[in-house]
Design a protein around this motif. Sequence first.
Motif, short mmCIF file in Angstrom:
data_model
loop_
_atom_site.label_atom_id
_atom_site.label_comp_id
_atom_site.label_asym_id
_atom_site.label_seq_id
_atom_site.Cartn_x
_atom_site.Cartn_y
_atom_site.Cartn_z
N THR A 135 -65.95 67.17 -1.79
CA THR A 135 -65.67 65.94 -2.54
C THR A 135 -66.94 65.24 -3.01
O THR A 135 -66.94 64.56 -4.02
CB THR A 135 -64.86 64.97 -1.68
OG1 THR A 135 -65.55 64.73 -0.46
CG2 THR A 135 -63.48 65.54 -1.39
N ASP A 136 -68.02 65.44 -2.29
CA ASP A 136 -69.29 64.79 -2.60
C ASP A 136 -70.25 65.84 -3.14
O ASP A 136 -70.40 66.92 -2.57
CB ASP A 136 -69.86 64.14 -1.33
CG ASP A 136 -71.19 63.49 -1.57
OD1 ASP A 136 -72.12 63.80 -0.79
OD2 ASP A 136 -71.31 62.69 -2.50
N ALA A 137 -70.92 65.55 -4.24
CA ALA A 137 -71.80 66.53 -4.87
C ALA A 137 -72.95 66.94 -3.97
O ALA A 137 -73.24 68.13 -3.82
CB ALA A 137 -72.33 65.96 -6.19
N ALA A 172 -73.29 66.66 -0.63
CA ALA A 172 -72.81 67.36 0.57
C ALA A 172 -72.31 68.75 0.22
O ALA A 172 -72.52 69.71 0.99
CB ALA A 172 -71.70 66.56 1.25
N SER A 173 -71.69 68.91 -0.94
CA SER A 173 -71.20 70.22 -1.37
C SER A 173 -72.35 71.19 -1.61
O SER A 173 -72.29 72.35 -1.22
CB SER A 173 -70.38 70.09 -2.66
OG SER A 173 -69.21 69.37 -2.42
N ARG A 174 -73.41 70.71 -2.23
CA ARG A 174 -74.56 71.59 -2.48
C ARG A 174 -75.28 71.96 -1.19
O ARG A 174 -75.74 73.09 -1.03
CB ARG A 174 -75.51 70.95 -3.48
CG ARG A 174 -74.91 70.92 -4.86
CD ARG A 174 -75.87 70.39 -5.90
NE ARG A 174 -75.22 70.27 -7.18
CZ ARG A 174 -75.20 71.23 -8.10
NH1 ARG A 174 -75.80 72.37 -7.88
NH2 ARG A 174 -74.58 71.03 -9.26
N THR A 175 -75.36 71.04 -0.25
CA THR A 175 -75.96 71.35 1.06
C THR A 175 -75.12 72.38 1.80
O THR A 175 -75.64 73.34 2.37
CB THR A 175 -76.11 70.07 1.90
OG1 THR A 175 -76.91 69.13 1.18
CG2 THR A 175 -76.76 70.37 3.24
N ALA A 176 -73.80 72.18 1.78
CA ALA A 176 -72.91 73.13 2.43
C ALA A 176 -72.96 74.50 1.75
O ALA A 176 -72.91 75.55 2.41
CB ALA A 176 -71.48 72.60 2.43
N ALA A 177 -73.08 74.52 0.42
CA ALA A 177 -73.20 75.78 -0.31
C ALA A 177 -74.49 76.50 0.04
O ALA A 177 -74.50 77.73 0.23
CB ALA A 177 -73.14 75.52 -1.81
N VAL A 193 -69.46 68.99 -16.41
CA VAL A 193 -70.75 68.92 -15.75
C VAL A 193 -70.83 67.80 -14.73
O VAL A 193 -71.36 67.97 -13.63
CB VAL A 193 -71.88 68.79 -16.80
CG1 VAL A 193 -73.22 68.61 -16.14
CG2 VAL A 193 -71.89 69.99 -17.70
N SER A 194 -70.34 66.65 -15.07
CA SER A 194 -70.47 65.53 -14.15
C SER A 194 -69.12 64.87 -13.97
O SER A 194 -68.41 64.66 -14.96
CB SER A 194 -71.47 64.52 -14.71
OG SER A 194 -71.65 63.47 -13.80
N PRO A 195 -68.69 64.50 -12.83
CA PRO A 195 -69.29 64.80 -11.54
C PRO A 195 -68.99 66.24 -11.14
O PRO A 195 -68.03 66.83 -11.62
CB PRO A 195 -68.61 63.81 -10.60
CG PRO A 195 -67.25 63.61 -11.19
CD PRO A 195 -67.45 63.70 -12.69
#
Length: 163
Positions: free
Chosen positions: A76-78, A80-85, A112-114
């Motif tokens: 849900t959060d950009a 946090a999603s990239r860190t988890a990825a 592209v955003s969000p």
Amino acid sequence: MRRSRRSTDGGPGHDAHRIHDLADDRGSATLEFATAGLLLLLPLTALVVLLGAIQAGAFAVQAAAGQAARVVAVGTDAAASRTAASTAIAFALADHGFELDDADVLISCVPVSPCPSRGGTVTVTIDLAVALPMVPGILGAAPPSVTVSATATRPVSRFAGLP
């Protein structure tokens, strides 16, 4: 007519000479087979190891891209999603013996955003440089490598982030 002593019929000494010639070659076929087998087996083994390393890289990037796209799509959060990825990619690559530093990762979203946004798509592309085993670098250069890549695209649910 009188026969010559050098007749093909031989005589008592002729058979002994022929047996003696055959005894000199005994064991040479085994030696030739072992030598030829070794000369063919070593390059074939090296080729199998080399292709195995490339295939491991292909499996690694495919698994990493799929997991990263899934993680971003359900996030849900950009940030946090990239860190988890990034964590998912590191784990998938480590499972196959590779490091995250050897990979180039591109995460893109539509729109592209969000990122991620409801009803959109997430695309993860990973390029990995696989070093070729048993192939040395020339003149102190880094060993040669093959780049394998994979792309995974996942849809983001229309209901993502809703309570």
